[in-house]
Design an enzyme around this catalytic site. Structure first.
Site, mmCIF file in Angstrom:
data_model
loop_
_atom_site.group_PDB
_atom_site.id
_atom_site.type_symbol
_atom_site.label_atom_id
_atom_site.label_comp_id
_atom_site.label_asym_id
_atom_site.label_seq_id
_atom_site.Cartn_x
_atom_site.Cartn_y
_atom_site.Cartn_z
ATOM 1 N N LYS A 1 62.312 60.055 -5.533
ATOM 2 C CA LYS A 1 61.160 59.890 -4.652
ATOM 3 C C LYS A 1 61.667 59.922 -3.204
ATOM 4 O O LYS A 1 62.545 59.140 -2.840
ATOM 5 C CB LYS A 1 60.488 58.546 -4.954
ATOM 6 C CG LYS A 1 59.488 58.069 -3.924
ATOM 7 C CD LYS A 1 58.925 56.725 -4.356
ATOM 8 C CE LYS A 1 58.046 56.103 -3.287
ATOM 9 N NZ LYS A 1 57.390 54.870 -3.761
ATOM 10 N N GLU B 1 50.533 55.778 -10.986
ATOM 11 C CA GLU B 1 51.456 54.673 -10.695
ATOM 12 C C GLU B 1 50.666 53.486 -10.174
ATOM 13 O O GLU B 1 49.924 53.609 -9.200
ATOM 14 C CB GLU B 1 52.476 55.131 -9.652
ATOM 15 C CG GLU B 1 53.347 54.019 -9.079
ATOM 16 C CD GLU B 1 54.127 54.476 -7.848
ATOM 17 O OE1 GLU B 1 54.521 53.602 -7.050
ATOM 18 O OE2 GLU B 1 54.325 55.706 -7.668
ATOM 19 N N ARG C 1 52.148 45.305 -6.139
ATOM 20 C CA ARG C 1 51.938 44.646 -4.838
ATOM 21 C C ARG C 1 50.844 43.589 -4.922
ATOM 22 O O ARG C 1 50.569 42.918 -3.920
ATOM 23 C CB ARG C 1 51.533 45.680 -3.776
ATOM 24 C CG ARG C 1 52.507 46.817 -3.595
ATOM 25 C CD ARG C 1 52.012 47.767 -2.524
ATOM 26 N NE ARG C 1 52.689 49.059 -2.581
ATOM 27 C CZ ARG C 1 52.393 50.096 -1.823
ATOM 28 N NH1 ARG C 1 51.409 50.001 -0.932
ATOM 29 N NH2 ARG C 1 53.042 51.241 -1.944
ATOM 30 N N THR D 1 56.702 50.238 -6.779
ATOM 31 C CA THR D 1 57.145 49.223 -5.812
ATOM 32 C C THR D 1 57.980 48.142 -6.494
ATOM 33 O O THR D 1 57.838 46.949 -6.201
ATOM 34 C CB THR D 1 55.960 48.606 -5.046
ATOM 35 O OG1 THR D 1 55.002 49.619 -4.731
ATOM 36 C CG2 THR D 1 56.427 47.997 -3.719
#
Length: 216
Positions: free
Chosen positions: A131, A43, A47, A71
Site C-alpha cells: 500500500k 476494508e 478506527r 489501520t
C-alpha cells in the site's frame, strides 16, 4: 483455497473502499450498497470501537465479499482481526513486529510504504503487494513511476488522496493493482444512509476503470 494478497488486489480492482464505520447498525447496508455497485473487496478500518463487530457482520451476511481489516498499528490486532473473520489485514506502515504478527496468524497482509527503504523492508519479509500511503497528487504518481524500475514485480495499492478525479491517473500505471479510498463511501452519505448514492459512486468508479481493462 487460501487467498493471497495478490489475488485479493486483483479482485479489488479498481477500488478497495476504505470504510470508517461509526454506527455498526449501518455496516451491512453500507456493504450491500457497495456490492450492488460492483465492489468485491472492502476494508473496514479499526478506527472505531465496534469495527471488528462490523467485520463479523459483513462476513457472515455477505459471504461473496472479501472483507479486510485496516489501520492495524499494533501486533495484537492481527489476531483480533482474524478472529473477527477478516480475510486480510492492512496497515499504514510496515515494521518488523507487524510483519511477524501477520506471519504468525497466516493472514494476507498489505503493509504501507512511502519510500524505497520501506519497500525494501517489506520485501525482506516477502511482501510484494504494498500500500502506498499517503498517495496525494502528482508527487505520488511520480513516485510510483520511479519505483517501477528498481522494484519489478511489485504491485501497489495507493491510498489517501485518491478520488474520482485522479482515479484513472493512478490505475493507468502498470505497477498499480488497484486504489484505496474513502471517497466512495463518504461519511456524510453514510450518516444520511444514502445507500443509492453510494451504490452510484461505486458503479461510476467501476465503469470509469472498465475502459482501461477492456481487451484492445
Amino acid at each position: 483455497m487460501s487467498l493471497t494478497m495478490e489475488a485479493i488486489l486483483q479482485q479489488a480492482r479498481p477500488v478497495l473502499p476504505v470504510l470508517v464505520i461509526e454506527d455498526v447498525g449501518s455496516a451491512l447496508a453500507l456493504a450491500q450498497a457497495l456490492h450492488a455497485g460492483g465492489i468485491r473487496v472492502l476494508e473496514v478500518t479499526l478506527r472505531t470501537p465496534r469495527a471488528l463487530e462490523a467485520v463479523s457482520i459483513i462476513r457472515r451476511e455477505l459471504p461473496d465479499l472479501i472483507v479486510g481489516a485496516g489501520t492495524l498499528i499494533h501486533a495484537e490486532q492481527f489476531l483480533e482481526a482474524r478472529d473477527a473473520g477478516a480475510q486480510f489485514a492492512v496497515s499504514p506502515g510496515c515494521t518488523e513486529r507487524l510483519a511477524l504478527a501477520a506471519e504468525n496468524v497466516q493472514m494476507p497482509y498489505l503493509p504501507g510504504v512511502l519510500t524505497p527503504s520501506e519497500v525494501l523492508l517489506a520485501l525482506e519479509y516477502g511482501y510484494r503487494s504494498l500500500k502506498l500511503f499517503p498517495a496525494n497528487g502528482t508527487g505520488s504518481v511520480k513516485m510510483l513511476k520511479s519505483l517501477k524500475g528498481p522494484f519489478t514485480g511489485i504491485r501497489f495499492c495507493p491510498t489517501g488522496g485518491i478520488n474520482v478525479d485522479n482515479l484513472l491517473t493512478f490505475l493507468r500505471l502498470p505497477n498499480v493493482a488497484c486504489v484505496g479510498g474513502t471517497w466512495i463511501a463518504p461519511a456524510d452519505l453514510v450518516k444520511a444512509r444514502a445507500w443509492d448514492q453510494i451504490t452510484q459512486l461505486a458503479s461510476e468508479a467501476c465503469s470509469l476503470a472498465a475502459s482501461l481493462d477492456a481487451p484492445r
